[in-house]
Design a protein around this motif. Sequence first.
Motif, short mmCIF file in Angstrom:
data_model
loop_
_atom_site.label_atom_id
_atom_site.label_comp_id
_atom_site.label_asym_id
_atom_site.label_seq_id
_atom_site.Cartn_x
_atom_site.Cartn_y
_atom_site.Cartn_z
N ALA A 19 0.83 -1.25 -0.10
CA ALA A 19 0.07 0.06 0.05
C ALA A 19 0.95 1.27 -0.04
CB ALA A 19 -0.91 -0.02 1.28
N LEU A 20 2.08 1.28 0.72
CA LEU A 20 3.00 2.49 0.65
C LEU A 20 3.36 2.49 -0.74
CD1 LEU A 20 4.79 2.17 4.14
CD2 LEU A 20 2.64 3.36 3.37
N CYS A 21 3.82 1.45 -1.22
CA CYS A 21 4.42 1.41 -2.71
C CYS A 21 3.51 2.07 -3.63
CB CYS A 21 4.81 0.15 -2.94
SG CYS A 21 5.82 -0.22 -4.56
N ASP A 22 2.32 1.60 -3.60
CA ASP A 22 1.21 1.98 -4.40
C ASP A 22 0.89 3.49 -4.24
OD1 ASP A 22 0.57 -0.52 -5.51
OD2 ASP A 22 -0.74 -0.96 -3.96
N GLY A 59 10.16 0.38 11.20
CA GLY A 59 9.57 -0.73 10.82
C GLY A 59 9.00 -0.78 9.61
N ASN A 60 9.78 -0.85 8.45
CA ASN A 60 9.02 -0.85 7.04
C ASN A 60 8.09 0.14 6.71
OD1 ASN A 60 10.38 -3.12 6.94
ND2 ASN A 60 8.59 -4.44 7.00
N ASN A 61 8.24 1.48 7.18
CA ASN A 61 7.46 2.68 7.12
C ASN A 61 8.28 3.65 6.13
OD1 ASN A 61 5.10 3.21 8.23
ND2 ASN A 61 5.87 2.77 10.19
N VAL A 62 7.83 4.27 5.42
CA VAL A 62 8.38 5.60 4.56
C VAL A 62 8.31 6.51 5.74
CG1 VAL A 62 8.03 7.41 2.75
CG2 VAL A 62 7.74 4.84 2.23
N ILE A 63 9.39 7.22 6.14
CA ILE A 63 9.45 8.27 7.09
C ILE A 63 9.73 9.74 6.39
CG2 ILE A 63 10.00 6.64 9.06
CD1 ILE A 63 12.69 7.78 8.95
N LEU A 82 0.33 6.72 4.10
CA LEU A 82 1.60 6.93 4.72
C LEU A 82 1.61 7.29 6.13
CD1 LEU A 82 2.92 9.10 1.52
CD2 LEU A 82 3.85 6.72 2.08
N THR A 83 1.01 6.53 7.09
CA THR A 83 0.81 6.76 8.31
C THR A 83 2.24 7.12 9.32
OG1 THR A 83 0.46 4.37 8.72
CG2 THR A 83 -1.47 6.00 8.30
N GLY A 84 3.14 6.57 8.88
CA GLY A 84 4.55 6.70 9.70
C GLY A 84 5.27 7.92 9.06
N LEU A 85 4.69 8.62 8.32
CA LEU A 85 5.54 9.66 7.47
C LEU A 85 5.99 10.80 8.45
CD1 LEU A 85 6.67 10.34 4.62
CD2 LEU A 85 4.51 11.47 4.41
N TRP A 86 7.02 11.12 8.72
CA TRP A 86 7.53 12.33 9.68
C TRP A 86 7.57 13.63 8.96
CZ3 TRP A 86 12.40 10.07 12.80
CH2 TRP A 86 11.80 8.88 13.44
#
Length: 179
Positions: A19-22, A59-63, A82-86
């Motif tokens: 889902a992040l890649c998409d 943990g496998n997130n785009v930050i 992108l819930t882990g995005l900082w």
Amino acid sequence: LPTVQAATNCAAVTEIPPALCDTLLALYNSTGGANWTNKMGWNKTNTPCSWNGIYCGGGNNVIVINLGSNNLKGSLPKLSALTGLWHLELSVNQLTGTIPDLSKLTSLRELHFGGNQLTGTIPDLSKLTSLRVLALWGNQLTGTIPDLSKLTSLQTLYLQSNQLTGAIPDLSKLTSLQF
């Protein structure tokens, strides 16, 4: 003969969830990725964490997405995966349309959309309580400034050079606000 690299297959990506890649590919496609100034790796490899401007962790997130001044043209897709995005840096491009719903990006600390041609109103940002920088300067945003009182971590707020109207909301609860 030149080697032709196949397009990214998000189902084969192991660094981040599909889902992040998409979502990253939707960003690439909706903003003219083929014409970006630096598109190294984008839609060519199955390793999105190595693509220009993408940093992964936690943990496998785009930050981090850092694509400022990179000739992005077009509208922004949904970014809710992108819930882990900082950090989201898309300033000084040619983005158009409205700012998408960002309410699920609750880890976001910095949001930089300045120097584009974004229109419409500033969306509800009240769930982005970790936000430290909100830079929406130099767009064509209209309407009133929304209630920002829940953004108590906010240190920097840049809204100038838009078409905003109405009174400035009470900022007294933003005790960390410096700029």
